[in-house]
Write an enzyme that holds these catalytic residues in place. Sequence first.
Site, PDB file in Angstrom:
ATOM      1  N   ASP A 168       0.981  -1.252  -0.125  1.00  0.00           N
ATOM      2  CA  ASP A 168      -0.062   0.076   0.153  1.00  0.00           C
ATOM      3  C   ASP A 168       0.967   1.174  -0.089  1.00  0.00           C
ATOM      4  O   ASP A 168       0.623   2.116   0.831  1.00  0.00           O
ATOM      5  CB  ASP A 168      -1.014  -0.049   1.038  1.00  0.00           C
ATOM      6  N   ASP A 197      -1.498  -2.591  -3.959  1.00  0.00           N
ATOM      7  CA  ASP A 197      -1.843  -1.082  -4.122  1.00  0.00           C
ATOM      8  C   ASP A 197      -0.477  -0.481  -4.253  1.00  0.00           C
ATOM      9  O   ASP A 197      -0.123   0.072  -3.177  1.00  0.00           O
ATOM     10  CB  ASP A 197      -2.805  -1.011  -2.458  1.00  0.00           C
ATOM     11  N   TYR A 200      -2.161   4.349  -6.318  1.00  0.00           N
ATOM     12  CA  TYR A 200      -3.313   5.014  -5.916  1.00  0.00           C
ATOM     13  C   TYR A 200      -3.544   5.910  -6.977  1.00  0.00           C
ATOM     14  O   TYR A 200      -4.383   7.199  -6.623  1.00  0.00           O
ATOM     15  CB  TYR A 200      -2.972   5.800  -4.487  1.00  0.00           C
ATOM     16  N   HIS A 319      -3.782  -9.600  -0.748  1.00  0.00           N
ATOM     17  CA  HIS A 319      -4.069  -8.207  -0.459  1.00  0.00           C
ATOM     18  C   HIS A 319      -4.754  -8.071   0.753  1.00  0.00           C
ATOM     19  O   HIS A 319      -4.320  -7.434   1.933  1.00  0.00           O
ATOM     20  CB  HIS A 319      -4.590  -7.315  -1.628  1.00  0.00           C
ATOM     21  N   HIS A 329     -11.717  -2.093   6.730  1.00  0.00           N
ATOM     22  CA  HIS A 329     -11.604  -3.385   5.924  1.00  0.00           C
ATOM     23  C   HIS A 329     -12.086  -4.520   6.829  1.00  0.00           C
ATOM     24  O   HIS A 329     -11.596  -5.628   6.356  1.00  0.00           O
ATOM     25  CB  HIS A 329     -10.349  -3.322   5.138  1.00  0.00           C
ATOM     26  N   HIS A 356      -3.724  -3.756   2.531  1.00  0.00           N
ATOM     27  CA  HIS A 356      -4.974  -3.234   2.603  1.00  0.00           C
ATOM     28  C   HIS A 356      -5.329  -2.350   3.672  1.00  0.00           C
ATOM     29  O   HIS A 356      -5.983  -1.337   3.358  1.00  0.00           O
ATOM     30  CB  HIS A 356      -5.915  -4.172   2.406  1.00  0.00           C
ATOM     31  N   VAL A 357      -5.145  -2.719   4.978  1.00  0.00           N
ATOM     32  CA  VAL A 357      -5.225  -1.947   6.334  1.00  0.00           C
ATOM     33  C   VAL A 357      -3.971  -1.257   6.490  1.00  0.00           C
ATOM     34  O   VAL A 357      -3.143  -1.844   6.384  1.00  0.00           O
ATOM     35  CB  VAL A 357      -5.529  -2.794   7.433  1.00  0.00           C
ATOM     36  N   HIS A 358      -4.019   0.024   6.530  1.00  0.00           N
ATOM     37  CA  HIS A 358      -3.133   1.009   6.447  1.00  0.00           C
ATOM     38  C   HIS A 358      -2.452   1.018   7.827  1.00  0.00           C
ATOM     39  O   HIS A 358      -2.482   2.095   8.583  1.00  0.00           O
ATOM     40  CB  HIS A 358      -3.213   2.478   5.754  1.00  0.00           C
TER      41      HIS A 358
HETATM   42 FE   LIG Z   1      -6.224  -2.137  -0.662  1.00  0.00          FE
END
Ligand SMILES: [Fe+2]
Length: 466
Positions: A168, A197, A200, A319, A329, A356-358
């Site tokens: 990400d 990711d 963006y 992901h 998420h 996915h989870v930041h």
């Molecule tokens: Fe994502």
Amino acid sequence: MSHFPSSSICFIVIISILVSNSTLLCNGGKTSVYVRKAEKSVEMPLHSDVFQAPSGYNAPQQVHITQGDHVGKAVIVSWVTEDEPGSNTVVYWRENSKEKKKAMGNVYTYKFYNYTSGFIHHCTIRNLEYDTKYYYVVGDRNSMRKFWFTTPPQVGPDVPYTFGIMGDLGQTYASNITLTHYENNPEKGQAVLFVGDLSYADNHPNHDNVRWDTWARFVERSAAYQPWIWTAGNHEIDFAPEIGETKPFKPYTHRYHVPYRASQSTAPFWYSIKRASAYIIVLSSYSAYGKYTPQNQWLEQELPKVNRSETPWLIVLTHSPWYNSYNYHYMEGETMRVMYEPWFVEHKVDIVLSGHVHAYERSERVSNIAYNIMNGECRPVKDLSAPVYITIGDGGNIEGLANNMTEPQPEYSAYREASFGHAIFDIKNRTHARYSWHRNHDGYAVEADSMWFFNRFWHPVDESSQ
Ligand SMILES: [Fe+2]
């Protein structure tokens, strides 16, 4: 002479130890009390130096490499020329060798709404020698650029190898810090496992694909010199029917080629490679994975093929995380977990890496596979045949930090922290690998979380008791 009685000194020492161990013990593992200062995630502007195109007419830009076959004797070299197609050829040679070889690639273009891509080149160099440094040149008389890479050692059970892990990433100031910290980490990563990711670009009006170009120029300083192993995330889908863009993954599949056919996959979103002592399986959270689908059928046939006497370390990239205790998420990975978790336990996967989870999170070795519609048993339980799940979607993209956690921390969650960073998975031999996660705020030298991994096939001992 001290003015403090010895009991006071002892007390102060104990308090200092408690304070320096900056974590809280909860129901589950540890939630770090480290609080990253809330900052807006700002993308670097288009004129930033990290995005600058190389000078010269039609100079190759956005150069990146990935593994080009199943065993590490091939490399896919990719680059973009903006003015004209130019040369399709990669010239390459072994270090200390005068014998230059050539490989021919293919060129692609695509349109996305009102954007037309440059000329995207992909060229596979084959029959490389293991554990060898190669130089390579792309471009032609107008402007040539030279890079290098080192091939992995021959696949084998006790071959040390060091992977970097990022996800990400995006293209903010924080993204730049993450990449810099990875590059400067004294434990030198030899290849990057990227958990999806990338650019963006889809956060911009009409998915402004210029941001796909800037991202590739940004990461070139690493990705041209060591392979990045790609996973598709949701920001690679670029599905935008409102502007007539109805073919999912169009920019991603044109720009990032992977060796999926070498593992009998039928699509670039799921595939496998062997590299040194690791067997890496890449899955797609955004392609069908239910019973009878191509990905399901492929994975079912793939897992039994993994020979742990040849590649002891079984690593899976996907992901969307299956075990995620953030309020972001939440449970998005649940349906895939239900489908595939029994297989992962059966085949003793060592580690599952997701994005996915930041934020950052590491699980205990748990499984949740006892459930059937009659017994109602649906709690994660300790399971020494289960992988450790790592969420590392903390590259630092434009969407900012995920800092809202479910409370209390679930028992399966060993460590979680809302910070940006990267990780290193350093395989020592068939039994031991050292894993470390490095938060950005502390600089590259400080690791905030670490763990010795014991291989699930060769040394399936409980690490948490060590
Ligand atoms: Fe994502």
